[in-house]
Design a protein around this motif. Structure first.
Motif, PDB file in Angstrom:
ATOM      1  N   GLN A  15      -8.387  -2.802 -41.502  1.00  0.00           N
ATOM      2  CA  GLN A  15      -7.762  -3.079 -40.208  1.00  0.00           C
ATOM      3  C   GLN A  15      -6.862  -4.295 -40.336  1.00  0.00           C
ATOM      4  O   GLN A  15      -7.242  -5.310 -40.906  1.00  0.00           O
ATOM      5  N   LEU A  16      -5.665  -4.151 -39.799  1.00  0.00           N
ATOM      6  CA  LEU A  16      -4.715  -5.254 -39.706  1.00  0.00           C
ATOM      7  C   LEU A  16      -4.399  -5.486 -38.237  1.00  0.00           C
ATOM      8  O   LEU A  16      -4.368  -4.541 -37.451  1.00  0.00           O
ATOM      9  N   ALA A  17      -4.166  -6.731 -37.889  1.00  0.00           N
ATOM     10  CA  ALA A  17      -3.820  -7.061 -36.509  1.00  0.00           C
ATOM     11  C   ALA A  17      -2.322  -6.893 -36.297  1.00  0.00           C
ATOM     12  O   ALA A  17      -1.512  -7.095 -37.218  1.00  0.00           O
ATOM     13  N   ILE A  18      -1.975  -6.510 -35.084  1.00  0.00           N
ATOM     14  CA  ILE A  18      -0.573  -6.408 -34.665  1.00  0.00           C
ATOM     15  C   ILE A  18      -0.445  -7.068 -33.295  1.00  0.00           C
ATOM     16  O   ILE A  18      -1.426  -7.187 -32.561  1.00  0.00           O
ATOM     17  N   PRO A  19       0.767  -7.475 -32.935  1.00  0.00           N
ATOM     18  CA  PRO A  19       0.939  -8.061 -31.602  1.00  0.00           C
ATOM     19  C   PRO A  19       0.963  -6.971 -30.533  1.00  0.00           C
ATOM     20  O   PRO A  19       1.218  -5.792 -30.832  1.00  0.00           O
ATOM     21  N   PRO A  20       0.699  -7.338 -29.282  1.00  0.00           N
ATOM     22  CA  PRO A  20       0.805  -6.364 -28.201  1.00  0.00           C
ATOM     23  C   PRO A  20       2.179  -5.696 -28.212  1.00  0.00           C
ATOM     24  O   PRO A  20       3.197  -6.355 -28.424  1.00  0.00           O
ATOM     25  N   GLY A  21       2.194  -4.382 -28.020  1.00  0.00           N
ATOM     26  CA  GLY A  21       3.436  -3.627 -27.988  1.00  0.00           C
ATOM     27  C   GLY A  21       3.997  -3.268 -29.354  1.00  0.00           C
ATOM     28  O   GLY A  21       5.108  -2.751 -29.453  1.00  0.00           O
ATOM     29  N   GLY A  22       3.234  -3.508 -30.427  1.00  0.00           N
ATOM     30  CA  GLY A  22       3.729  -3.274 -31.779  1.00  0.00           C
ATOM     31  C   GLY A  22       3.556  -1.866 -32.315  1.00  0.00           C
ATOM     32  O   GLY A  22       3.907  -1.597 -33.465  1.00  0.00           O
ATOM     33  N   GLU A  23       3.039  -0.955 -31.504  1.00  0.00           N
ATOM     34  CA  GLU A  23       2.728   0.393 -32.001  1.00  0.00           C
ATOM     35  C   GLU A  23       3.948   1.137 -32.557  1.00  0.00           C
ATOM     36  O   GLU A  23       3.852   1.791 -33.602  1.00  0.00           O
ATOM     37  N   GLU A  24       5.087   1.060 -31.881  1.00  0.00           N
ATOM     38  CA  GLU A  24       6.263   1.814 -32.364  1.00  0.00           C
ATOM     39  C   GLU A  24       6.747   1.284 -33.703  1.00  0.00           C
ATOM     40  O   GLU A  24       7.154   2.067 -34.573  1.00  0.00           O
ATOM     41  N   CYS A  26       4.823   0.011 -35.925  1.00  0.00           N
ATOM     42  CA  CYS A  26       3.830   0.540 -36.869  1.00  0.00           C
ATOM     43  C   CYS A  26       4.149   1.988 -37.228  1.00  0.00           C
ATOM     44  O   CYS A  26       4.068   2.383 -38.394  1.00  0.00           O
ATOM     45  N   ARG A  27       4.497   2.766 -36.230  1.00  0.00           N
ATOM     46  CA  ARG A  27       4.833   4.174 -36.478  1.00  0.00           C
ATOM     47  C   ARG A  27       6.047   4.284 -37.402  1.00  0.00           C
ATOM     48  O   ARG A  27       6.082   5.119 -38.303  1.00  0.00           O
ATOM     49  N   SER A  28       7.036   3.432 -37.187  1.00  0.00           N
ATOM     50  CA  SER A  28       8.223   3.445 -38.044  1.00  0.00           C
ATOM     51  C   SER A  28       7.880   3.052 -39.480  1.00  0.00           C
ATOM     52  O   SER A  28       8.379   3.657 -40.428  1.00  0.00           O
ATOM     53  N   PHE A  29       7.026   2.050 -39.636  1.00  0.00           N
ATOM     54  CA  PHE A  29       6.688   1.548 -40.968  1.00  0.00           C
ATOM     55  C   PHE A  29       5.668   2.432 -41.670  1.00  0.00           C
ATOM     56  O   PHE A  29       5.934   2.974 -42.742  1.00  0.00           O
ATOM     57  N   TRP A  30       4.480   2.560 -41.092  1.00  0.00           N
ATOM     58  CA  TRP A  30       3.389   3.289 -41.755  1.00  0.00           C
ATOM     59  C   TRP A  30       3.641   4.798 -41.774  1.00  0.00           C
ATOM     60  O   TRP A  30       3.369   5.462 -42.766  1.00  0.00           O
ATOM     61  N   GLY A  31       4.171   5.330 -40.684  1.00  0.00           N
ATOM     62  CA  GLY A  31       4.464   6.759 -40.629  1.00  0.00           C
ATOM     63  C   GLY A  31       5.814   7.092 -41.234  1.00  0.00           C
ATOM     64  O   GLY A  31       5.927   7.987 -42.068  1.00  0.00           O
ATOM     65  N   LEU A  39      -3.304   9.175 -37.002  1.00  0.00           N
ATOM     66  CA  LEU A  39      -4.550   9.782 -36.551  1.00  0.00           C
ATOM     67  C   LEU A  39      -4.708   9.568 -35.055  1.00  0.00           C
ATOM     68  O   LEU A  39      -4.276   8.540 -34.515  1.00  0.00           O
ATOM     69  N   GLU A  40      -5.355  10.505 -34.412  1.00  0.00           N
ATOM     70  CA  GLU A  40      -5.656  10.338 -32.997  1.00  0.00           C
ATOM     71  C   GLU A  40      -6.873   9.431 -32.867  1.00  0.00           C
ATOM     72  O   GLU A  40      -7.925   9.697 -33.463  1.00  0.00           O
ATOM     73  N   LYS A  41      -6.716   8.359 -32.113  1.00  0.00           N
ATOM     74  CA  LYS A  41      -7.834   7.447 -31.899  1.00  0.00           C
ATOM     75  C   LYS A  41      -8.771   8.033 -30.849  1.00  0.00           C
ATOM     76  O   LYS A  41      -8.315   8.699 -29.919  1.00  0.00           O
ATOM     77  N   PRO A  42     -10.073   7.780 -30.972  1.00  0.00           N
ATOM     78  CA  PRO A  42     -10.992   8.201 -29.915  1.00  0.00           C
ATOM     79  C   PRO A  42     -10.568   7.566 -28.590  1.00  0.00           C
ATOM     80  O   PRO A  42     -10.091   6.427 -28.571  1.00  0.00           O
ATOM     81  N   PRO A  43     -10.723   8.291 -27.474  1.00  0.00           N
ATOM     82  CA  PRO A  43     -10.243   7.788 -26.175  1.00  0.00           C
ATOM     83  C   PRO A  43     -10.696   6.372 -25.829  1.00  0.00           C
ATOM     84  O   PRO A  43      -9.892   5.577 -25.344  1.00  0.00           O
ATOM     85  N   GLY A  49      -5.160   0.061 -27.283  1.00  0.00           N
ATOM     86  CA  GLY A  49      -3.863  -0.006 -27.953  1.00  0.00           C
ATOM     87  C   GLY A  49      -4.031   0.105 -29.461  1.00  0.00           C
ATOM     88  O   GLY A  49      -5.110   0.366 -29.971  1.00  0.00           O
ATOM     89  N   GLY A  50      -2.942  -0.080 -30.173  1.00  0.00           N
ATOM     90  CA  GLY A  50      -2.967   0.031 -31.623  1.00  0.00           C
ATOM     91  C   GLY A  50      -2.819   1.469 -32.076  1.00  0.00           C
ATOM     92  O   GLY A  50      -2.631   2.386 -31.260  1.00  0.00           O
ATOM     93  N   CYS A  51      -2.881   1.692 -33.372  1.00  0.00           N
ATOM     94  CA  CYS A  51      -2.761   3.030 -33.935  1.00  0.00           C
ATOM     95  C   CYS A  51      -3.377   3.057 -35.331  1.00  0.00           C
ATOM     96  O   CYS A  51      -3.559   2.016 -35.949  1.00  0.00           O
ATOM     97  N   TRP A  52      -3.708   4.265 -35.771  1.00  0.00           N
ATOM     98  CA  TRP A  52      -4.358   4.463 -37.071  1.00  0.00           C
ATOM     99  C   TRP A  52      -3.519   5.406 -37.916  1.00  0.00           C
ATOM    100  O   TRP A  52      -2.921   6.359 -37.392  1.00  0.00           O
ATOM    101  N   PHE A  53      -3.527   5.188 -39.245  1.00  0.00           N
ATOM    102  CA  PHE A  53      -2.778   6.029 -40.180  1.00  0.00           C
ATOM    103  C   PHE A  53      -3.619   6.334 -41.401  1.00  0.00           C
ATOM    104  O   PHE A  53      -4.458   5.524 -41.808  1.00  0.00           O
ATOM    105  N   ARG A  54      -3.345   7.506 -42.003  1.00  0.00           N
ATOM    106  CA  ARG A  54      -4.049   7.914 -43.219  1.00  0.00           C
ATOM    107  C   ARG A  54      -3.065   8.616 -44.148  1.00  0.00           C
ATOM    108  O   ARG A  54      -2.227   9.397 -43.703  1.00  0.00           O
TER     109      ARG A  54
END
Length: 126
Positions: A15-24, A26-31, A39-43, A49-54
């Protein structure tokens, strides 16, 4: 020292920390740049917030931290094949890499995610 009754089998995620609003970003970089699948996070966790990648047996969780400060020393060390190809991919995306030949038996470089978190990538020398 006692003999443990358990055995580590593998690392599940980093797990890495990101600032609020950093999801997009992350999607550009990791995805986008690294080609990992989101990955879909559990509800219950998605509400935070945040996001997961594999990808390639590596799972990275990016969690929102209100008082975010990038990890400049602590970092994941990720083994890759074709380290130079990854460096070229980063260069094409404008991501700076810093080569470091100090790790025995491996080629490696450091890079940073969009928020300055340190990332280490290694490839065993043949």
């Amino acid at each position: 020292m006692r003999t443990p009754t358990f055995a580590f089998t593998r690392l599940h995620h980093v797990q890495l920390a990101i600032p609020p609003g950093g999801e997009e970003a992350c999607r550009s970089f990791w995805g986008g740049v690294l080609g990992m699948d989101e990955l879909e996070k559990p509800p219950a966790l998605a509400a935070r917030g945040g996001c997961w990648f594999r990808g390639g047996g590596v799972e990275v969780h990016l969690g929102v931290e209100q008082d975010f400060t990038p990890a400049r020393k602590a970092h994941p060390g990720i083994l890759v094949s074709d380290l130079r190809g990854l460096a070229d991919t980063f260069a094409a995306a404008g991501v700076e890499v810093t080569w470091d030949g100090e790790f025995p038996g491996h080629d490696r470089f450091y890079a940073a995610d969009p928020f300055g978190n340190r990332l280490e990538f290694l490839e065993p020398r043949s």
